[in-house]
Scaffold this motif. Structure first.
Motif, short mmCIF file in Angstrom:
data_model
loop_
_atom_site.label_atom_id
_atom_site.label_comp_id
_atom_site.label_asym_id
_atom_site.label_seq_id
_atom_site.Cartn_x
_atom_site.Cartn_y
_atom_site.Cartn_z
N VAL A 190 2.55 6.22 -2.07
CA VAL A 190 3.50 7.28 -1.75
C VAL A 190 4.64 7.38 -2.76
N GLN A 191 5.00 6.25 -3.34
CA GLN A 191 6.23 6.23 -4.15
C GLN A 191 5.95 6.17 -5.64
N ASP A 192 6.71 6.97 -6.38
CA ASP A 192 6.70 6.83 -7.84
C ASP A 192 8.16 6.83 -8.27
N LEU B 10 0.84 -1.21 0.00
CA LEU B 10 0.00 0.00 0.00
C LEU B 10 0.87 1.25 0.00
N TYR B 11 1.95 1.23 0.78
CA TYR B 11 2.86 2.38 0.83
C TYR B 11 3.44 2.65 -0.55
N GLN B 12 3.96 1.59 -1.15
CA GLN B 12 4.58 1.77 -2.48
C GLN B 12 3.58 2.29 -3.50
N ARG C 189 22.93 5.72 -4.54
CA ARG C 189 22.65 5.20 -3.19
C ARG C 189 21.32 5.76 -2.74
N GLU C 190 20.41 4.87 -2.36
CA GLU C 190 19.10 5.29 -1.85
C GLU C 190 19.17 5.22 -0.33
N ASP C 191 19.24 6.37 0.32
CA ASP C 191 19.24 6.39 1.79
C ASP C 191 17.81 6.29 2.30
N PHE C 192 17.64 5.81 3.53
CA PHE C 192 16.30 5.61 4.12
C PHE C 192 15.47 4.79 3.12
N CYS C 193 16.05 3.74 2.57
CA CYS C 193 15.48 3.11 1.37
C CYS C 193 14.20 2.33 1.63
N PHE D 115 14.61 10.57 -0.19
CA PHE D 115 13.29 11.02 -0.63
C PHE D 115 12.20 10.71 0.39
N ASN D 116 11.07 11.31 0.10
CA ASN D 116 9.90 11.23 0.96
C ASN D 116 10.18 11.76 2.36
N PHE D 117 11.01 12.81 2.40
CA PHE D 117 11.22 13.62 3.59
C PHE D 117 11.84 12.84 4.75
N SER D 118 12.38 11.65 4.44
CA SER D 118 12.85 10.75 5.50
C SER D 118 13.93 11.38 6.37
N TYR D 119 14.73 12.26 5.79
CA TYR D 119 15.84 12.84 6.57
C TYR D 119 15.31 13.78 7.66
N VAL E 216 20.16 1.79 1.73
CA VAL E 216 20.55 1.77 3.15
C VAL E 216 19.32 2.04 4.02
N ASP E 217 19.09 1.16 4.97
CA ASP E 217 18.02 1.37 5.95
C ASP E 217 18.42 0.63 7.22
N PHE E 218 18.04 1.18 8.38
CA PHE E 218 18.44 0.47 9.61
C PHE E 218 17.39 -0.51 10.13
N ASP E 219 16.30 -0.65 9.35
CA ASP E 219 15.23 -1.55 9.79
C ASP E 219 15.31 -2.87 8.99
N GLY E 220 15.73 -3.93 9.69
CA GLY E 220 15.91 -5.23 9.04
C GLY E 220 14.62 -5.78 8.46
N GLU F 25 21.96 -3.03 5.90
CA GLU F 25 21.22 -2.69 7.12
C GLU F 25 22.15 -1.84 7.98
N ALA F 26 21.94 -0.56 7.98
CA ALA F 26 22.83 0.34 8.73
C ALA F 26 22.17 1.70 8.88
N ASP F 27 22.76 2.50 9.76
CA ASP F 27 22.32 3.87 9.97
C ASP F 27 22.95 4.74 8.87
N VAL F 28 22.14 5.55 8.22
CA VAL F 28 22.67 6.37 7.11
C VAL F 28 23.75 7.34 7.59
N ARG F 29 23.77 7.62 8.91
CA ARG F 29 24.76 8.59 9.41
C ARG F 29 26.15 7.99 9.55
#
Ligand SMILES: C[S@@+](CC[C@H](N)C(=O)[O-])C[C@H]1O[C@@H](n2cnc3c(N)ncnc32)[C@H](O)[C@@H]1O
Length: 272
Positions: A25-27, A20-22, A51-55, A123-127, A76-80, A106-110
């Protein structure tokens, strides 16, 4: 013998929140067209590594490798859990050669270390999850270091008077309704709590399918931090509206001014 009563599961119970999210929200295709065209306009060549951060489900990283055999991506995303979903439902659906050009981390983008790339996307304001100035600056500095000498970072932002209020926005889509709930807003700190809910034709609901606590960063604050992090030039591309119907169009134009809009959405393009 009495028949066992088998309760039919509701549409909400049967639905998958990531699908549903994809779908709402995403294009990724549109975003990647914007990324590729803007990069080509600025650098006069095609970007190849991304590189897609908060992917999240890494949909965009996966679509990138489908667009050309020369394209390579990292997500990159920290949520397995969300990465696992993305691996099963997006990555594994690619052809083997395309899959081999995607790396999910699987890691923190920072703190993540990846090879140098042509473009980094947030994208999608994740930062906006990074609410402290020092935290957002450190993240931008890390991205700046990761980019190739001709590299460009792409972000997005929204604003306008409606962004500074609590409100629920509804969008009827195919098979469900998407609700963007700006549930709480602290006018002092600009911290906002938002939810995504979904509603279905059988009246069932998936409430709080996604929750976000963000700082509503202003355009100028973001630009100042990008420049402080070492980016040489920052541009804003705002979404255009139809003059008559006031509907948002799939067109973005470069600007330095957004006059008194209730609601604006923009891409931010930061050159190394
Ligand atoms: C709104 S989703 C973004 C999904 C996708 N990139 C998009 O454009 O729609 C935000 C994602 O950021 C991840 N996230 C939040 N903070 C993070 C951090 N510091 N490092 C890595 N991932 C993070 C969350 O796990 C979540 O999957």
């Amino acid at each position: 013998m009495a028949k066992k009563s088998k309760k039919k599961r509701t549409m909400a119970e049967r639905a998958d929140r990531h699908v549903l999210y994809q779908d709402s929200v995403q294009d990724s295709e549109f975003e990647l067209d914007f990324v590729e065209n803007t990069y080509k306009d600025i650098r006069d060549k095609k970007p190849l590594t991304l590189r897609e951060d908060f992917c999240g489900t890494a949909r965009t990283a996966c679509v990138w490798t489908k667009r050309s055999k020369d394209n390579q991506s990292w997500g990159v995303d920290f949520d397995g859990e969300v990465l696992e979903w993305g691996t099963k439902n997006n990555l594994k659906k690619l052809k083997p050669k395309q899959q081999a050009r995607v790396t999910l981390i699987e890691a923190d983008v920072r703190t993540v270390e990846t090879p140098s790339v042509d473009v980094v996307l947030a994208f999608n304001f994740s930062y906006w999850i990074l609410k402290q100035r020092s935290d957002l600056l450190a993240y931008f500095q890390g991205v700046q270091r990761t980019l190739n000498p001709d590299g460009i970072m792409f972000l997005d932002a929204f604003g306008g008077s409606q962004a500074h209020t609590t409100q629920v926005e509804k969008h009827k889509l195919e098979g469900f309704t998407y609700l963007w709930d700006q549930n709480k807003y602290n006018a002092l700190t600009q911290e906002m709590s938002c939810y995504i809910h979904f509603r279905f034709p059988d009246k069932s609901r998936m409430n709080k399918a996604f929750s976000y606590t963000w700082r509503l960063w202003g355009g100028q604050e973001i630009e100042d931090l990008l420049v402080e992090a070492g980016f040489s030039k920052v541009r804003f591309f705002v979404q255009k509206f139809d003059d008559e119907t006031e509907e948002a169009l799939d067109e973005f134009e470069e600007t330095r001014e957004i006059i008194d809009h209730d609601c604006w959405v923009a891409y931010i393009v930061a050159e190394k």
